[in-house]
Motif scaffolding. Structure first.
Motif, PDB file in Angstrom:
ATOM      1  N   PRO A   1       0.828  -1.220   0.000  1.00 24.58           N
ATOM      2  CA  PRO A   1       0.000   0.000   0.000  1.00 24.58           C
ATOM      3  C   PRO A   1       0.855   1.259   0.000  1.00 24.58           C
ATOM      4  O   PRO A   1       2.004   1.251   0.443  1.00 24.58           O
ATOM      5  CB  PRO A   1      -0.815  -0.127   1.289  1.00 24.58           C
ATOM      6  N   MET A   2       0.264   2.354  -0.488  1.00 21.21           N
ATOM      7  CA  MET A   2       0.991   3.622  -0.594  1.00 21.21           C
ATOM      8  C   MET A   2       0.271   4.724   0.183  1.00 21.21           C
ATOM      9  O   MET A   2      -0.939   4.671   0.386  1.00 21.21           O
ATOM     10  CB  MET A   2       1.094   4.056  -2.061  1.00 21.21           C
ATOM     11  N   VAL A   3       1.062   5.714   0.592  1.00 21.02           N
ATOM     12  CA  VAL A   3       0.533   6.984   1.079  1.00 21.02           C
ATOM     13  C   VAL A   3       1.254   8.089   0.313  1.00 21.02           C
ATOM     14  O   VAL A   3       2.366   7.892  -0.166  1.00 21.02           O
ATOM     15  CB  VAL A   3       0.728   7.181   2.599  1.00 21.02           C
ATOM     16  N   SER A   4       0.611   9.235   0.199  1.00 16.64           N
ATOM     17  CA  SER A   4       1.206  10.347  -0.528  1.00 16.64           C
ATOM     18  C   SER A   4       2.061  11.200   0.404  1.00 16.64           C
ATOM     19  O   SER A   4       1.601  11.629   1.464  1.00 16.64           O
ATOM     20  CB  SER A   4       0.104  11.212  -1.152  1.00 16.64           C
ATOM     21  N   LEU A   5       3.304  11.417   0.019  1.00 15.18           N
ATOM     22  CA  LEU A   5       4.198  12.309   0.758  1.00 15.18           C
ATOM     23  C   LEU A   5       4.751  13.302  -0.247  1.00 15.18           C
ATOM     24  O   LEU A   5       5.632  13.002  -1.032  1.00 15.18           O
ATOM     25  CB  LEU A   5       5.320  11.532   1.439  1.00 15.18           C
ATOM     26  N   ARG A   6       4.160  14.507  -0.224  1.00 16.10           N
ATOM     27  CA  ARG A   6       4.513  15.536  -1.188  1.00 16.10           C
ATOM     28  C   ARG A   6       5.053  16.757  -0.459  1.00 16.10           C
ATOM     29  O   ARG A   6       5.049  16.812   0.772  1.00 16.10           O
ATOM     30  CB  ARG A   6       3.283  15.920  -2.017  1.00 16.10           C
ATOM     31  N   GLU A   7       5.491  17.721  -1.223  1.00 15.83           N
ATOM     32  CA  GLU A   7       6.069  18.931  -0.633  1.00 15.83           C
ATOM     33  C   GLU A   7       5.096  19.605   0.336  1.00 15.83           C
ATOM     34  O   GLU A   7       5.493  20.079   1.401  1.00 15.83           O
ATOM     35  CB  GLU A   7       6.462  19.907  -1.748  1.00 15.83           C
ATOM     36  N   HIS A   8       3.808  19.634  -0.002  1.00 12.56           N
ATOM     37  CA  HIS A   8       2.846  20.373   0.810  1.00 12.56           C
ATOM     38  C   HIS A   8       2.445  19.657   2.094  1.00 12.56           C
ATOM     39  O   HIS A   8       1.904  20.273   3.012  1.00 12.56           O
ATOM     40  CB  HIS A   8       1.586  20.697  -0.010  1.00 12.56           C
ATOM     41  N   ASN A   9       2.675  18.336   2.178  1.00 12.73           N
ATOM     42  CA  ASN A   9       2.252  17.614   3.384  1.00 12.73           C
ATOM     43  C   ASN A   9       3.390  16.865   4.074  1.00 12.73           C
ATOM     44  O   ASN A   9       3.144  16.037   4.961  1.00 12.73           O
ATOM     45  CB  ASN A   9       1.123  16.629   3.041  1.00 12.73           C
ATOM     46  N   GLU A  10       4.633  17.145   3.672  1.00 15.53           N
ATOM     47  CA  GLU A  10       5.747  16.338   4.176  1.00 15.53           C
ATOM     48  C   GLU A  10       5.929  16.484   5.684  1.00 15.53           C
ATOM     49  O   GLU A  10       6.258  15.517   6.385  1.00 15.53           O
ATOM     50  CB  GLU A  10       7.045  16.689   3.446  1.00 15.53           C
ATOM     51  N   HIS A  11       5.718  17.688   6.230  1.00 15.06           N
ATOM     52  CA  HIS A  11       5.871  17.886   7.672  1.00 15.06           C
ATOM     53  C   HIS A  11       4.915  16.985   8.442  1.00 15.06           C
ATOM     54  O   HIS A  11       5.324  16.224   9.333  1.00 15.06           O
ATOM     55  CB  HIS A  11       5.606  19.351   8.034  1.00 15.06           C
ATOM     56  N   SER A  12       3.623  17.080   8.124  1.00 17.49           N
ATOM     57  CA  SER A  12       2.623  16.319   8.879  1.00 17.49           C
ATOM     58  C   SER A  12       2.744  14.822   8.619  1.00 17.49           C
ATOM     59  O   SER A  12       2.618  14.002   9.539  1.00 17.49           O
ATOM     60  CB  SER A  12       1.211  16.797   8.525  1.00 17.49           C
ATOM     61  N   MET A  13       3.002  14.449   7.362  1.00 11.59           N
ATOM     62  CA  MET A  13       3.105  13.029   7.041  1.00 11.59           C
ATOM     63  C   MET A  13       4.360  12.408   7.671  1.00 11.59           C
ATOM     64  O   MET A  13       4.351  11.238   8.063  1.00 11.59           O
ATOM     65  CB  MET A  13       3.132  12.839   5.521  1.00 11.59           C
ATOM     66  N   ALA A  14       5.438  13.179   7.789  1.00 11.41           N
ATOM     67  CA  ALA A  14       6.657  12.658   8.404  1.00 11.41           C
ATOM     68  C   ALA A  14       6.390  12.215   9.844  1.00 11.41           C
ATOM     69  O   ALA A  14       6.867  11.159  10.283  1.00 11.41           O
ATOM     70  CB  ALA A  14       7.760  13.706   8.366  1.00 11.41           C
ATOM     71  N   GLU A  15       5.629  13.011  10.584  1.00 16.85           N
ATOM     72  CA  GLU A  15       5.302  12.650  11.972  1.00 16.85           C
ATOM     73  C   GLU A  15       4.543  11.334  12.023  1.00 16.85           C
ATOM     74  O   GLU A  15       4.823  10.467  12.872  1.00 16.85           O
ATOM     75  CB  GLU A  15       4.474  13.764  12.605  1.00 16.85           C
ATOM     76  N   LYS A  16       3.571  11.175  11.137  1.00 12.52           N
ATOM     77  CA  LYS A  16       2.765   9.945  11.129  1.00 12.52           C
ATOM     78  C   LYS A  16       3.610   8.726  10.758  1.00 12.52           C
ATOM     79  O   LYS A  16       3.474   7.649  11.354  1.00 12.52           O
ATOM     80  CB  LYS A  16       1.606  10.092  10.146  1.00 12.52           C
ATOM     81  N   LEU A  17       4.498   8.900   9.782  1.00 10.79           N
ATOM     82  CA  LEU A  17       5.312   7.768   9.336  1.00 10.79           C
ATOM     83  C   LEU A  17       6.357   7.382  10.382  1.00 10.79           C
ATOM     84  O   LEU A  17       6.657   6.192  10.577  1.00 10.79           O
ATOM     85  CB  LEU A  17       5.984   8.101   8.000  1.00 10.79           C
TER      86      LEU A  17
END
Length: 294
Positions: free
Chosen positions: A60-76
């Protein structure tokens, strides 16, 4: 090597390089990392989805892009701390090289998670390897500013540097970018255009910047696809010997203060100020040494 024989470490971040065009450049270790991860953090899940489909990868994939990298980094990072393995990819090439990825790696470092790079394709190293420039030092600049004034200002800071400069450029800016490079670096400075690297219409052309800019401007096909521009290092300037300018310096330092004499000598000769100042000091001190004692 069968990918099944490549072990995957838990609670780790795999930073995975993927092909920049030719799918045959995908490595067995990269395939194993993507198959073995619990989730893939992708710059664009649609682009990565095509890659996964080609290699029969169902992770499975999740999106990690420039606009959400801060918030997604915490979750990952939280998922890694809970025992999961994350694989990160960009749309092509190596993550964090003019692509998202650095913030996730930084967050993983801060949390004490293991980071495992999986090397592979990179437009940067591929272009450098094909350039034929022999300087031992290179600067990767990435993308220049999109507007002419700011782009020329950035280039002016690099004009005299004694290292190779590597730039990425978008299709719709490559003509203007090369024209500005020729204007700032000079039309005779050699450069290599690497366009659509590893793809069907790959172009690698080495010419003086003036000729390269004109060639690209005359062929609209060269405005298709991403480009890497490799500019050769500035030629070494000949080191001026201050002693060569004694005929100018001697009468000036005899009549004027040292600083004023040097400034005038620089204006007359065009020689580097530092070299003339050092030589003027030598001449001044030598003259003092020859003065008769009272």
């Amino acid at each position: 090597m069968h990918t099944e024989s490549i072990p995957i470490i838990k609670s780790a971040l795999y930073v995975v390089a993927t092909p920049i065009g030719n799918l045959n450049d995908m490595t067995p270790r990269a395939i194993a990392a993507l198959k073995g991860a619990d989730v893939i953090a992708a710059e664009d899940t649609r682009v990565t989805g095509q890659l996964l489909k080609h290699f029969n990868i169902s992770t499975p994939m999740v999106s990690l892009r420039e606009h959400n990298e801060h918030s997604m980094a915490e979750k990952l990072v939280a998922r890694m701390l809970a025992g999961e393995t994350i694989a990160q990819v960009s749309d092509a090439g190596t993550p964090a090289v003019s692509d998202p990825g650095a913030l996730l790696a930084a967050a993983a470092h801060a949390a004490g998670c293991k980071i495992i790079p999986v090397p592979g394709a990179s437009a940067l190293t591929t272009a450098l390897s094909a350039s034929g420039f022999v300087s031992p030092h290179a600067l990767f600049y990435g993308f220049l500013p999109p507007k002419t004034k700011q782009r020329c200002d950035a280039l002016a800071e690099l004009k005299e540097q004694s290292f190779i400069c590597v730039f990425y450029e978008a299709p719709h800016r490559i003509v203007d970018c090369l024209a500005d490079m020729a204007a700032v670096f000079g039309p005779e400075r050699e450069a290599v255009l690497c366009r659509e690297i590893t793809k069907t219409f790959e172009t690698i052309r080495r010419l003086p910047l003036g000729e390269l800019a004109a060639w690209v401007a005359s062929d609209s096909n060269q405005e298709r696809g991403e480009s890497v521009v490799v500019v050769n290092a500035a030629p070494k300037a000949e080191k001026a010997d201050g002693a060569d300018y004694d005929k100018i310096l001697l009468p000036l330092i005899a009549e004027l203060p040292l600083k004023q004499a040097v400034a005038l000598a620089v204006s007359i000769s065009g020689a580097p100020k530092n070299a003339l100042y050092e030589r003027a000091l030598e001449l001044k001190n030598s003259a003092k040494g020859k003065e008769p004692s009272a």
